[in-house]
Design an enzyme around this catalytic site. Sequence first.
Site, short mmCIF file in Angstrom:
data_model
loop_
_atom_site.label_atom_id
_atom_site.label_comp_id
_atom_site.label_asym_id
_atom_site.label_seq_id
_atom_site.Cartn_x
_atom_site.Cartn_y
_atom_site.Cartn_z
N SER A 55 0.91 -1.26 0.02
CA SER A 55 -0.26 0.50 0.15
C SER A 55 0.39 1.20 0.04
O SER A 55 0.36 2.40 -0.34
CB SER A 55 -0.71 -0.01 1.62
N HIS B 250 -2.96 -3.96 -5.76
CA HIS B 250 -3.64 -2.99 -5.20
C HIS B 250 -5.00 -3.28 -4.53
O HIS B 250 -5.39 -2.66 -5.26
CB HIS B 250 -3.43 -1.61 -4.54
N GLU C 8 -6.09 -0.82 -7.22
CA GLU C 8 -5.40 -0.15 -8.70
C GLU C 8 -3.85 -0.95 -8.68
O GLU C 8 -3.61 -2.31 -8.11
CB GLU C 8 -5.17 0.31 -7.29
N ASN D 223 -5.14 5.94 -1.71
CA ASN D 223 -4.47 6.71 -0.33
C ASN D 223 -4.12 8.03 -0.22
O ASN D 223 -3.89 9.06 0.90
CB ASN D 223 -3.72 5.68 0.29
#
Length: 501
Positions: A124, A145, A157, A195
């Site tokens: 991540s 991800h 992702e 994120n």
Amino acid sequence: MFNPTAEDLRLGIVGAGAMGGGIVQVAITAGVQVLLFDQNEEAAATTREAVFARLDRRIERGKASPEEVEAAKACLQVVNDLALFADRQVVIEAIVEDLEIKRSLFRALEEIVSEECVLASNTSSLPIGAIARVCRRRERIAGLHFFNPVPVMRLVEVIRGPDSDPTVIEALRGLGSRLGRTPVEVPDSPGFLVNLGGRAFTTEGLAILHEKVATPAQVDAVMRDGFGFRMGPFELMDLTGMDVNFPVTRLVHDAFFADPRLRSTPLHRSLYEAGRLGRKTSQGHYLYRDGKPQTPSADAQLSGAAAEKLLLLEPDERLRAFAAELGVELLEEDDGSSPILAAPLGEDCTEVSRRSGADPRRLVAVDLLPNVATRITVMGAPNVEPAIRQSVVDLLGQSRKVTLIQDSPGFIAQRLLAMIANLGCEMAQIGLASPTDIDTAMKLGLNYPKGPLEICEHLGCQTTWRILERMQSLTGDDRYRPSQWLRRRAALGLPAGFVAT
Ligand SMILES: NC(=O)c1ccc[n+]([C@@H]2O[C@H](COP(=O)([O-])OP(=O)(O)OC[C@H]3O[C@@H](n4cnc5c(N)ncnc54)[C@H](O)[C@@H]3O)[C@@H](O)[C@H]2O)c1
């Protein structure tokens, strides 16, 4: 290159933790042949049992037939030797988040698998380029991800490392779809899409709290009632845990060289350091008893002395239409004693009073940007007459809940929505993904009711730009500087997601 739709697709998963287990579940459910390896044999066995139990529950809930579940279970084999990965066409790594450990795993895998095998990391926060750097064939390495819990979160992702071959990315997109996720492609950039994009919501909530403008319960209630967020920023932080969101916030802030748009507040660090992590420690922004948050009221008290007359500060159509429904006399001229109602964008009452000359002691502002059907936010300048402000709260409180906050440019919802929209615009500006993919990622990865570009479009590019530009000017803080993507679309009257074709 592997064919992601092939019936006998052979996948290897390394790491049988929370993420590895979730990836196993969606893979075997999709009929992919999976070998699972964990350095801790017990962890792998426990994960297999947990995955099988979750699949059995699907039968009980009528979501899968016993035959389907049996077929899925037959697709999984736990192995205790990585050498058995020799025939894998693609391997997904979901081990501990440590660069050196991941690098040595990838080097070891290169010695085992064929030249064609694709190697993907579920990291991540680590750059794919940094993992691939130690490998012989960097072009077959990329990121894949997933989000936690994998079977529930529909997003994946697909991260393009600096050397990833386009055919590898295409195949991983296909694998994501095969596993029932929606793939979005993103370059190898700090925080990838979700994120990074998620920082605006939490850090702006924290900024509002830091300035003592409002409490966590007030901010959360405004975002739920005013824009349909399932959770406000403080509820969300408590759910993910400060041990996850503080390090990610710090990492992304550092990686973008302290861009003030991504800045957090000292409270965030204090909670992290004190181990007040949120739900998992029964204490974060809220206290939890038996898993239930002890949420203080977000609603202003009513006193039963509603204003009977109002003067509207500016000829604002939205304010006029809103006030007309309140069943109150709207004054044509100032009587020198009644409340003066304003609905500013990006300004606080202090600035509205300075600019307009309105008496700050009688000036009360409402935020009409979000949906105000069930809740409305009210504020006054520091020297507002408490009885005048209360009379407006009482008036509004007859038809909806009222959140009374301290004077702040942008109230709560304007600040949060504009910051989410602005960061989304910036992500489009720096080419992280298409506007559509940015919106998809934020909706599926964070459960936002709308994506950032959609929020921008909903508010209007010009409105969003105006809020930010005024906030930047009033606070002197470049945190609020509008993205150039937004400025151009606002200036040219283009939709937020406009891309020249
Ligand atoms: N947990 C999340 O919310 C989340 C979300 C997205 C991505 N990620 C990423 O996924 C990865 C795994 O996270 P997790 O939460 O599942 O971790 P976890 O701690 O639950 O599981 C990690 C597993 O990897 C095993 N392991 C460690 N080193 C190993 C090695 N060298 N070889 C084989 N097995 C090894 C451990 O025994 C453990 O079972 C991390 O890179 C993390 O950043 C986590």
